[in-house]
Design a protein around this motif. Structure first.
Motif, PDB file in Angstrom:
ATOM      1  N   UNK A 237       8.197  -2.798  -1.931  1.00  0.00           N
ATOM      2  CA  UNK A 237       7.682  -4.522  -1.151  1.00  0.00           C
ATOM      3  C   UNK A 237       5.786  -4.628  -1.081  1.00  0.00           C
ATOM      4  N   UNK A 238       4.914  -3.073  -0.912  1.00  0.00           N
ATOM      5  CA  UNK A 238       4.049  -3.198  -0.703  1.00  0.00           C
ATOM      6  C   UNK A 238       3.272  -3.735  -2.033  1.00  0.00           C
ATOM      7  N   UNK A 239       3.743  -3.362  -3.579  1.00  0.00           N
ATOM      8  CA  UNK A 239       2.944  -3.820  -4.096  1.00  0.00           C
ATOM      9  C   UNK A 239       3.878  -4.881  -4.532  1.00  0.00           C
ATOM     10  N   UNK A 240       4.582  -5.678  -4.730  1.00  0.00           N
ATOM     11  CA  UNK A 240       4.753  -7.238  -4.539  1.00  0.00           C
ATOM     12  C   UNK A 240       3.995  -7.702  -3.153  1.00  0.00           C
ATOM     13  N   UNK A 241       3.968  -7.373  -2.451  1.00  0.00           N
ATOM     14  CA  UNK A 241       2.829  -7.611  -1.148  1.00  0.00           C
ATOM     15  C   UNK A 241       1.590  -7.986  -1.974  1.00  0.00           C
ATOM     16  N   UNK A 242       0.881  -7.123  -2.685  1.00  0.00           N
ATOM     17  CA  UNK A 242      -0.449  -6.691  -3.029  1.00  0.00           C
ATOM     18  C   UNK A 242      -0.384  -7.919  -3.856  1.00  0.00           C
ATOM     19  N   UNK A 243       0.364  -7.907  -5.278  1.00  0.00           N
ATOM     20  CA  UNK A 243       0.832  -8.695  -6.660  1.00  0.00           C
ATOM     21  C   UNK A 243       0.144  -9.864  -5.571  1.00  0.00           C
TER      22      UNK A 243
END
Lengths: 330, 68
Positions: A237-243
């Motif tokens: 979820x953190x990766x998705x948010x950053x992307x």
């Protein structure tokens, strides 16, 4: 009758001749005065050139320890803008000044350097000496910054060197199409950078906040498995948010830009933030759009900084990232 | 420099300078240092210190590519 007419014509001609004589004297006097002014003007320019040339000769140490002179090229402008350049821009070598070398409708910004410092071996040493690189890069950038306010510059890379001014002129002639096209494309625009950093801890907090399930009443094994799954999901979820943030920032800043590109993110040791760089965007922005750029960055900050992102704009830069046509990523 | 986004601007980070001045900017015909500038060896030491060009893929950092 015809005799008196002839006499009358003769008198008229005499009178005209007298007037012409008088006029001639006046005209001659005025021509002389104007010639004086023009001569002064021409001599003034010649004298200025001579003084400037003498001054630039003197810059290279006469003792010979400077050796052969090469010409460092900072960038290229149109020849008609050369007059707009500020005087006395400092060159990369101490006590040198930036001057222009014109060829046709283009001019290069150059300054003298000792060629011996830039042979293969010395240059390799220099480029591995971070202090040298920093000093030289800052001097190159400062010269371009000084020119940037007054002209449209196509910036060149560090250590772009020619043996003599004829070499610079040859380059201006052979690269004319590319350079003239670039100047036109870049006119009235500046490069800006916007970096976006993501603080993983704060992002995880934001991602976790909508996930409030209670573990009470489950077995240890079940709790363990659930925690593992949660961690994995949280990471995703953190990766998705950053992307998503990086894409959104790039797309929205791109809307106010004439051209936009994404560079690879800088590594943590290099940028020094305690956060991951998730966007390293560069934007060519018309000077008329500066306020729109600022407003967009402010909006994005308001939206994303509460989630743990940080936006870092830099600029205005000489348009290093946009010297080549095309390849715009919007 | 007017209307800068960052107040007290032009406090330029070396990494930003190096990324631009050594990697970007126009490449001109007949430049006598070209042959040296593209020797990877020269660049490797410098890049290891300040830049990160190859790190993106290695660390799997999410890179927004062109939407098209």
């Amino acid at each position: 009758v015809s005799e008196s007419r002839d006499a009358g014509r003769g008198r008229l001609q005499d009178a005209l001749r007298d007037i012409a004589d008088e006029e001639l004297a006046v005209v001659l006097e005025e021509a002389r005065a104007r010639a004086r002014v023009r001569a002064i003007d021409i001599m003034e320019r010649a004298l200025v050139d001579a003084i400037v040339e003498r001054a630039s000769d003197r810059r290279a140490p006469a003792s010979g320890d400077w050796g052969e002179t090469g010409w460092w090229v900072y960038g290229v402008i149109t020849a008609d803008e050369a007059v707009a350049l500020p005087q006395g821009i400092a060159g990369v070598e101490t006590s040198t000044r930036v001057e222009t070398v014109a060829q046709g409708d283009l001019a290069a910004l150059v300054s003298p350097v000792p060629l011996a410092e830039y042979d293969d071996e010395r240059l390799r040493e220099h480029l591995n000496d971070l202090a040298w690189v920093e000093r030289t890069a800052r001097a190159h950038e400062a010269a371009l910054d000084a020119a940037l306010g007054a002209t449209t510059v196509v910036p060149s890379r560090l250590c772009t060197l020619y043996r003599d001014k004829d070499g610079v002129r040859d380059m201006l002639a052979s690269d004319h199409e590319q350079l003239a096209g670039a100047v036109e494309r870049l006119r009235g625009c500046s490069e800006w950078g916007v970096k976006v950093f993501a603080s993983e801890a704060r992002l995880a907090e934001a991602a976790r906040s909508d996930d409030g399930e209670d573990d009470g009443g489950r077995s240890d094994a079940a709790q363990y498995l659930r925690r593992k799954r949660d961690e994995r999901e949280l990471g995703e979820r953190v990766d998705q948010l950053a992307t998503a943030c990086a894409r959104e920032c790039h797309a929205r800043i791109g809307k106010v830009a004439a051209s936009a590109r994404v560079n690879p993110p800088q590594r943590r040791e290099a940028h020094g933030h305690d956060a991951e760089m998730v966007l390293n965007g560069v934007y060519l922005v018309a000077d008329a759009q500066r306020m729109a750029l600022r407003a967009t960055v402010d909006e994005l900050r308001a939206e994303y900084e509460p989630l743990g992102f940080e936006l870092e704009p830099t600029g205005p830069w000489p348009p290093y990232n946009f010297v080549a046509a095309g390849e715009s990523e919007r | 420099m007017s209307a800068d986004l960052v107040s007290g601007q032009r406090d330029i980070a070396l990494v930003d300078l190096v990324d631009r001045l050594l990697d970007k900017g126009v490449v001109l015909t007949g430049d006598i240092t070209l042959s040296v500038a593209n020797v990877d060896l020269v660049y490797v030491g410098l890049r290891a210190l300040v830049s990160s060009v190859a790190t993106a893929e290695r660390e799997g950092v999410p890179l927004p590519r062109s939407a098209t």
